[in-house]
Structures are given as structure tokens and as C-alpha cells.
Scaffold this active site. Sequence first.
Site, mmCIF file in Angstrom:
data_model
loop_
_atom_site.group_PDB
_atom_site.id
_atom_site.type_symbol
_atom_site.label_atom_id
_atom_site.label_comp_id
_atom_site.label_asym_id
_atom_site.label_seq_id
_atom_site.Cartn_x
_atom_site.Cartn_y
_atom_site.Cartn_z
ATOM 1 N N THR A 54 -8.192 5.701 17.468
ATOM 2 C CA THR A 54 -8.493 6.155 16.111
ATOM 3 C C THR A 54 -9.003 7.587 16.140
ATOM 4 O O THR A 54 -8.598 8.424 15.319
ATOM 5 C CB THR A 54 -9.545 5.229 15.460
ATOM 6 O OG1 THR A 54 -9.031 3.904 15.447
ATOM 7 C CG2 THR A 54 -9.858 5.673 14.040
ATOM 8 N N TRP A 64 -13.722 8.815 5.068
ATOM 9 C CA TRP A 64 -14.320 8.131 6.222
ATOM 10 C C TRP A 64 -14.149 8.978 7.466
ATOM 11 O O TRP A 64 -13.345 9.912 7.485
ATOM 12 C CB TRP A 64 -13.734 6.736 6.409
ATOM 13 C CG TRP A 64 -12.269 6.663 6.718
ATOM 14 C CD1 TRP A 64 -11.247 6.847 5.833
ATOM 15 C CD2 TRP A 64 -11.651 6.376 7.981
ATOM 16 N NE1 TRP A 64 -10.039 6.688 6.461
ATOM 17 C CE2 TRP A 64 -10.248 6.393 7.780
ATOM 18 C CE3 TRP A 64 -12.147 6.092 9.261
ATOM 19 C CZ2 TRP A 64 -9.336 6.151 8.821
ATOM 20 C CZ3 TRP A 64 -11.231 5.845 10.284
ATOM 21 C CH2 TRP A 64 -9.848 5.875 10.052
ATOM 22 N N GLU A 86 0.835 -1.204 0.000
ATOM 23 C CA GLU A 86 0.000 0.000 0.000
ATOM 24 C C GLU A 86 0.869 1.254 0.000
ATOM 25 O O GLU A 86 1.904 1.297 0.663
ATOM 26 C CB GLU A 86 -0.866 -0.054 1.265
ATOM 27 C CG GLU A 86 -1.935 0.989 1.334
ATOM 28 C CD GLU A 86 -2.800 0.814 2.577
ATOM 29 O OE1 GLU A 86 -3.231 -0.326 2.875
ATOM 30 O OE2 GLU A 86 -3.039 1.812 3.262
ATOM 31 N N GLU A 126 -3.075 10.683 2.937
ATOM 32 C CA GLU A 126 -4.252 10.822 3.802
ATOM 33 C C GLU A 126 -4.281 12.227 4.395
ATOM 34 O O GLU A 126 -3.257 12.724 4.865
ATOM 35 C CB GLU A 126 -4.227 9.795 4.945
ATOM 36 C CG GLU A 126 -4.486 8.373 4.486
ATOM 37 C CD GLU A 126 -4.512 7.372 5.650
ATOM 38 O OE1 GLU A 126 -5.555 6.730 5.834
ATOM 39 O OE2 GLU A 126 -3.507 7.268 6.353
ATOM 40 N N LYS A 132 -7.362 3.657 -5.146
ATOM 41 C CA LYS A 132 -8.578 3.734 -4.327
ATOM 42 C C LYS A 132 -8.711 5.146 -3.753
ATOM 43 O O LYS A 132 -7.724 5.727 -3.306
ATOM 44 C CB LYS A 132 -8.526 2.707 -3.187
ATOM 45 C CG LYS A 132 -8.330 1.289 -3.700
ATOM 46 C CD LYS A 132 -8.486 0.249 -2.603
ATOM 47 C CE LYS A 132 -8.331 -1.145 -3.220
ATOM 48 N NZ LYS A 132 -8.829 -2.211 -2.344
#
Length: 333
Positions: free
Chosen positions: A215, A204, A116, A120, A200
Site C-alpha cells: 500500500t 487517507w 464502485e 483517486e 463519497k
Amino acid sequence: MQIRRLAALAFASSTLAQTYTDCNPTNETCPSDTGLNLSTYSVDFTQGASDDWNMTYGSVSYDSSGAAFTITESGDAPTMQSNWYIFFGVITVLMRAAPGTGIVSCAILESDDLDEIDWEWLGGSVDEVETNYFGKGNTTSYDRATYVDVTDSQDTTHNYTIEWTSAATTWYIDGTAVRTLAYADALEGENYPQTPMRVKLGLWAGGDSTQNAGTIEWAGGETDYDDGPFTMYVEKIEITNYNPGSTYTYGDKTGAYSSIEVDSSDATNSTSSTYASSNNGTDISSSSNSTSSGNSSTSSSSSSTTGTSGASITVAGSIMLRVVVALASSRVS
Ligand SMILES: *[C@@H]1O[C@H](CO)[C@@H](O)[C@H](O)[C@H]1NC(C)=O
Ligand SMILES: *[C@@H]1O[C@H](CO)[C@@H](O)[C@H](O)[C@H]1NC(C)=O
Ligand SMILES: *[C@@H]1O[C@H](CO)[C@@H](O)[C@H](O)[C@H]1NC(C)=O
Ligand SMILES: *[C@@H]1O[C@H](CO)[C@@H](O)[C@H](O)[C@H]1NC(C)=O
Ligand SMILES: *[C@@H]1O[C@H](CO)[C@@H](O)[C@H](O)[C@H]1NC(C)=O
Ligand SMILES: *[C@@H]1O[C@H](CO)[C@@H](O)[C@H](O)[C@H]1NC(C)=O
Ligand SMILES: *[C@@H]1O[C@H](CO)[C@@H](O)[C@H](O)[C@H]1NC(C)=O
Ligand SMILES: *[C@@H]1O[C@H](CO)[C@@H](O)[C@H](O)[C@H]1NC(C)=O
Ligand SMILES: *[C@@H]1O[C@H](CO)[C@@H](O)[C@H](O)[C@H]1NC(C)=O
């Protein structure tokens, strides 16, 4: 600040540790991946949807700003992927990140064995973007991320480019290199992303109150949906595929780039600009300008296997995708 984030992310990982893939080629024999059989490709989402991209969760709308990924309420997590894979090359995304505390915009590359390469953006950090990478789904160490300055990522469209070769990966913003990862620097290549990847795109809510504390902290705090809706806009994507081919096949279970067989027998060195005009989704313009014959720069296979892998939302490795899977399964149940 970075140390705090890294600690939070390490904590987050302990509860989001599962990774998903339809078929992991380092573990079993998998169908071939469908490749992008062109050396260059671009899509302009300001013109509408493209058949080359499928939603894997939720939906997007299209307008003159591009593909709009929006979170309005808890549970929203629009996610889209390319229907084909690429194998080394240059990937440019022209986009604006979404605002909102705890909202995470993502543009990533991911392979079937969970290599990956990531960009972000956290909605609470308008002048910063995170770069990250993983090799073969190894999430045991979260010291791979860097945070890079970018001016006004939410109101200004920037050019985020990843140049990915077997030797090194370089992240660029508006043409300026902001990070280079050499093969050897990723655990002597063991953690180096090196297998065919899909592109991709997704949004979110890492700050959703149902996320765990780690998180939420990593994402910058709890999301207040009353501040929304939160929208990420992807205007355009440009891709150079260094190994165009109709299929990519893992020749063994090493996950090494040298094991990948490229069926380039029907690939063309061509340029395609495929997009739908203002007709909401029907592809009306597809041009393939073939200028030379196929390029088999790596091992060539005559395999006629049709790659059909990885259409479902369970293809996931990143935190984003793991969260999307969790959301999907919690909705289903
Ligand atoms: C490998 O395959 C086995 C058996 O199908 C499965 O239990 C295991 O979870 C797989 N591991 C990975 C890393 O995919
Ligand atoms: C995963 O990566 C870490 C370093 O980030 C390394 O210490 C560890 O050995 C790797 N695990 C595997 C299975 O490769
Ligand atoms: C984006 O940046 C890359 C890398 O510098 C460059 O090759 C490309 O032409 C740029 N694209 C646009 C549309 O600005
Ligand atoms: C094929 O692509 C590779 C990688 O870009 C390049 O080095 C090589 O020169 C190309 N070969 C031909 C015949 O175009
Ligand atoms: C290239 O791939 C597209 C989409 O998968 C397919 O429709 C087309 O027939 C392929 N072209 C060649 C020359 O194989
Ligand atoms: C495609 O053709 C262009 C122009 O002839 C050349 O520069 C480029 O290296 C070729 N790419 C591949 C992948 O063959
Ligand atoms: C496309 O869809 C949007 C939103 O659903 C709608 O407002 C617009 O009129 C549609 N355009 C066309 C050409 O159908
Ligand atoms: C194909 O390439 C030729 C030569 O570069 C160019 O003149 C022509 O306009 C291109 N056609 C399309 C449809 O892109
Ligand atoms: C993309 O979505 C369409 C419509 O749902 C479906 O028919 C197609 O099989 C999907 N393609 C891929 C590669 O997943």
C-alpha cells in the site's frame, strides 16, 4: 511506472481483501436505499455544510475554499458521504487534491453491493489522477485503473465529472473525456457498476507507516507528517440523477440494473440547491423548483419502505474505505 503500481496494488489487495457493507443485496434482502428524489442537485461547500452530507469518519471544516479535508497526524482519515443514493447520472466534483507523499484524495461512487467508480489522487503525483471501477466487490483483478494527466491538481480547481449510464461510464476532466468504459468491456457487464450509488469523498494516508509495504508503495512512499497538514478542498458538487426516486429497491439478488425498482411516485423533476450559508451547518437555503411530475423511466414500485441503509462507516468497498474501517476499529479497540 504503471506496471510497478499495479503490481504493488495487487499485493496491497491481498491484505486489504475484506469488503464491508451493512447489507449486501446480492446476498440477502436489504432495506431500500433512500434516493435523491430530484433530477438535478448541487451543493456549494464554500457556503458551508449541508444536511445532505454526513461525515462517516473524522471531521471537515468549511471556508471560502470549500469543504477542507485535512490530515494532520497518523490516524486522520476524514470521510463524508451523501445521505442518499443516485441511479445513473452525471456527477461533477470541483476540487483540489491534497499534497503529501502517500496521501490519497478520493471522490468515489459506491453501491450496497460494492459497485464502485473512482477518482483517486496521490499527493506525490500532482499532475495525475487515477480512474478506477469495481463491480460487485470483485477485487480479484487490479488491472482496471488508468492514470490520467491533469495539470496542477493541488493548486488548481478542476472539474472532475463522471457520466454514468447503463451503457457506459465516461470520466471527464474540465469537460474533456479522458476514459470511457463500455458495459460490455467490464467482463460482459458482470463487473460493470450498475446499482444505486452514494457519493463519497475522503482523504487517507496510504503512506502511513502502519500500512503494509504494498500500500505504501502504491501510494507513492511513506508519509512524513512533519510536511503536513495535508488538505483536500471540495468546492462544489453537481449531480444529475437520471432516475430520481425516493427509494431504490433491489428486486432480486442479481445486482443487475434491470432489477432495481425506483419508487418515483413522489419524485419531482426539480432543481435543488441546498447549502448552509455562513452559519456553520444549519440549512437555511433549500429551494425545490418543481417543473413537472415524476419520471419513472425504470420499473416503478409503490413500496413505501423507508430506506435507512448504510449510515455507518462499515459501508466500504474501496481501499480507502477499507483502510478507514481498519483505522476506526483499531482506535476503538
Ligand atoms: C453473505 O451472507 C453470509 C451469511 O450472512 C455471510 O457469511 C457472507 O459473508 C456474506 N457474503 C457477502 C459477499 O456479503
Ligand atoms: C472477477 O473479475 C475477473 C476479471 O477481472 C474475472 O476473471 C472473474 O471471473 C470475476 N469474478 C467473479 C466472481 O465475477
Ligand atoms: C463540469 O463538466 C461537466 C462535463 O463537461 C459540465 O457539464 C459541467 O457544466 C461542468 N461544471 C462546471 C461547474 O464547470
Ligand atoms: C425520464 O428519464 C429518462 C432518463 O433520463 C429519460 O430518457 C426519459 O425521457 C424521462 N421521461 C420523462 C417522462 O421525462
Ligand atoms: C425528497 O427527499 C427529501 C430528503 O430525503 C425529503 O425531505 C423530501 O420530502 C422528498 N420530497 C418528496 C417530494 O418526496
Ligand atoms: C426534466 O425537465 C427537463 C426540462 O423540461 C428535461 O429536459 C429533462 O429531461 C427532465 N428530466 C427528467 C429526469 O425528467
Ligand atoms: C464558523 O466556524 C468557523 C470555524 O469554527 C469560525 O471561525 C467562524 O467564525 C464561524 N462562522 C460563523 C458565522 O459562526
Ligand atoms: C423556477 O423555475 C422558473 C422557470 O424556469 C424560474 O423562473 C424560477 O426562477 C425558478 N425558481 C426557483 C426558486 O429556482
Ligand atoms: C446524518 O447525521 C445526523 C447527525 O449525526 C443523523 O441524525 C442522521 O441520521 C444521519 N443521516 C444519515 C442518512 O445517516
